[in-house]
Structure formats: structure tokens, C-alpha cells
Design an enzyme around this catalytic site. Structure first.
Site, PDB file in Angstrom:
ATOM      1  N   HIS A 172       0.462  -0.953  -0.498  1.00  0.00           N
ATOM      2  CA  HIS A 172      -0.121  -0.126  -0.235  1.00  0.00           C
ATOM      3  C   HIS A 172       0.670   1.399  -0.413  1.00  0.00           C
ATOM      4  O   HIS A 172       2.262   1.466   0.696  1.00  0.00           O
ATOM      5  CB  HIS A 172      -1.208   0.063   1.757  1.00  0.00           C
ATOM      6  N   HIS A 174       1.375   5.120   0.800  1.00  0.00           N
ATOM      7  CA  HIS A 174      -0.037   6.357   1.390  1.00  0.00           C
ATOM      8  C   HIS A 174       0.329   7.343   0.684  1.00  0.00           C
ATOM      9  O   HIS A 174       1.661   8.590   1.052  1.00  0.00           O
ATOM     10  CB  HIS A 174       1.578   6.343   3.431  1.00  0.00           C
TER      11      HIS A 174
HETATM   12  P1  5GP Z   1       1.931   0.812   7.809  1.00  0.00           P
HETATM   13  O1  5GP Z   1       1.948   0.317   9.049  1.00  0.00           O
HETATM   14  O2  5GP Z   1       1.471  -1.344   7.161  1.00  0.00           O
HETATM   15  O3  5GP Z   1       2.773   1.155   6.383  1.00  0.00           O
HETATM   16  O4  5GP Z   1       0.224   0.625   7.259  1.00  0.00           O
HETATM   17  C1  5GP Z   1      -0.918   0.589   7.443  1.00  0.00           C
HETATM   18  C2  5GP Z   1      -2.089   1.254   7.624  1.00  0.00           C
HETATM   19  O5  5GP Z   1      -3.244   1.023   7.433  1.00  0.00           O
HETATM   20  C3  5GP Z   1      -1.897   2.568   8.577  1.00  0.00           C
HETATM   21  O6  5GP Z   1      -1.611   3.553   8.629  1.00  0.00           O
HETATM   22  C4  5GP Z   1      -3.308   2.091   9.442  1.00  0.00           C
HETATM   23  O7  5GP Z   1      -3.910   3.161   9.984  1.00  0.00           O
HETATM   24  C5  5GP Z   1      -4.029   1.440   8.473  1.00  0.00           C
HETATM   25  N1  5GP Z   1      -5.565   0.490   8.679  1.00  0.00           N
HETATM   26  C6  5GP Z   1      -5.300  -0.819   9.459  1.00  0.00           C
HETATM   27  N2  5GP Z   1      -6.204  -0.940   9.103  1.00  0.00           N
HETATM   28  C7  5GP Z   1      -7.165   0.088   8.501  1.00  0.00           C
HETATM   29  C8  5GP Z   1      -8.859  -0.755   8.241  1.00  0.00           C
HETATM   30  O8  5GP Z   1      -9.259  -1.263   8.952  1.00  0.00           O
HETATM   31  N3  5GP Z   1      -9.874   0.359   7.473  1.00  0.00           N
HETATM   32  C9  5GP Z   1      -8.709   1.274   6.898  1.00  0.00           C
HETATM   33  N4  5GP Z   1      -9.343   2.575   6.591  1.00  0.00           N
HETATM   34  N5  5GP Z   1      -7.715   1.500   7.393  1.00  0.00           N
HETATM   35  C10 5GP Z   1      -6.549   0.646   7.915  1.00  0.00           C
END
Ligand code: 5GP
Length: 186
Positions: A172, A174
Site C-alpha cells: 500500500h 500512503h
Molecule cells: P503500514 O503501517 O502497514 O504502512 O500501514 C497500514 C495502514 O493501514 C495504517 O496506517 C493503518 O492505520 C491502516 N489501517 C489498518 N487497518 C485499517 C482498516 O481497517 N481500515 C482502514 N481504512 N485503514 C486501516
């Protein structure tokens, strides 16, 4: 393709802050408008790389999912793609879904994901066959920035691996904006 050509712009900062007893290298990848694409390898010991309280929470979330990290297990994003759980969708096409982060770190914080993971638990798993979807993700990020009115200043971040605080193992991007960004990031 934008992804392959832009790789020529990568600037490596690996010699900055090198620690003699460093044991692993991971990376956070930032794409910011108006500047070169930067890849920041972390050379580090076993100590935390996330020093602020917010970053600590991020680190805790990453560590909490470390046991399933990169195993290819289904993630929460599969349910979001399948619309089994709700999300605030900003943009969608055949290949890409973009929805608001549940825990926004900026006035605009949108996640851009491939609908088909195809092994892309992390960017580090990218193969030549992924070049097209990687380009689609970047292009979708631009569309999101445009739709959100932040095209003049936004940041695109990919956290890669536990040490970069990745918590969901479905690639993903951001897309962050709507406030002044700081550099260097934490
Ligand atoms: P990472 O930390 O893996 O780079 O980012 C994962 C992101 O997914 C985090 O910013 C977190 O807030 C988001 N996230 C996790 N679970 C959910 C969810 O159920 N719905 C949404 N919209 N975002 C989520």
C-alpha cells in the site's frame, strides 16, 4: 514506465549514520513532489528506530503483526477490497483501490492498494511482472492527490517490513498531504 525510469533518480544515503554493529537493513521509501525520490536504508542495531510516541504506536502495530508478516496470509485489506468491511473510498478502478486511512497522520491520508496482491505483501517482493501495477499505483496516487486538492504538495510513503513499521502485508502507498511535511521524517 514511470517506475523503472524513476529508479535512476534514486539517491542512496546508506553511508549516513552507519552503525558498526548494525545487523539488518530495511527501507522506507518516500516520493515527495518537488524533490528527488529518496530511498533511505536503515542500518541499525536491535534498538528501536521509532522514537516519538506516535511512531512508537506505529512500531507497536508493526511488531504486533510481525508473526504473520510476509507470510502471504489474508489481511484486513482483502475484506476492504471485497467490501466486506466499510471504507471511505476516494478512488477506484479495475486494478486499484484508494481509501482513507482509519488512523490519519495528516488532513489527507489515503491508502492506495492493488486489488490483486499477487505476491506483493511488501514492495521488497516486487518482480518484473509487477512493473505495470506499480506504475498504476503511482498514477492512482496522483489522481488521489488531484481529487483531494493537494497536487501542489503531497507525500507518498511505502513502509517496507517490520523495521519500517509496516503493519499490513498487502502493498500500500500512503498518500499524505494537507499540512506542511517535515524532512527528514522520523
Ligand atoms: P503500514 O503501517 O502497514 O504502512 O500501514 C497500514 C495502514 O493501514 C495504517 O496506517 C493503518 O492505520 C491502516 N489501517 C489498518 N487497518 C485499517 C482498516 O481497517 N481500515 C482502514 N481504512 N485503514 C486501516
Amino acid at each position: 514506465m514511470a517506475v523503472t525510469s524513476s529508479s535512476m533518480l534514486l539517491r542512496n544515503f546508506s553511508t549516513v549514520g552507519r552503525v558498526a554493529q548494525s545487523v539488518r537493513v530495511t527501507s522506507r521509501i518516500f516520493f515527495s513532489t518537488g524533490e528527488l525520490i529518496r530511498v533511505l536504508p536503515y542500518t541499525r542495531s536491535s534498538r528501536s528506530i521509532c522514537s516519538t510516541r506516535a511512531a512508537h504506536n506505529e512500531e507497536a502495530a508493526a511488531k504486533a503483526t510481525a508473526s504473520v508478516a510476509d507470510t502471504g496470509a489474508p489481511t484486513i485489506f482483502d475484506k476492504i477490497i471485497a467490501k466486506e468491511i466499510p471504507s471511505d473510498i476516494v478512488y477506484e478502478d479495475e486494478n486499484v483501490l484508494a481509501f482513507r486511512d482509519i488512523n490519519p497522520q495528516a488532513p489527507v491520508h489515503v491508502l492506495v492498494i492493488p486489488k490483486l496482491r499477487d505476491g506483493l505483501t511488501t514492495l521488497g517482493k516486487a518482480e518484473p511482472r509487477h512493473v505495470e501495477v506499480l506504475g498504476q499505483l503511482l498514477h492512482a496516487s496522483k489522481i488521489v492527490a488531484e481529487k483531494e486538492g493537494i497536487l501542489d504538495g503531497f507525500r507518498v510513503v511505502i513502509n517496507n517490513g517490520v523495521e519500517a513499521c509496516q503493519s499490513v502485508y498487502h502493498l500500500h502507498l500512503h498518500v499524505l498531504g494537507g499540512r506542511q511535511m517535515k524532512w527528514p521524517p522520523g
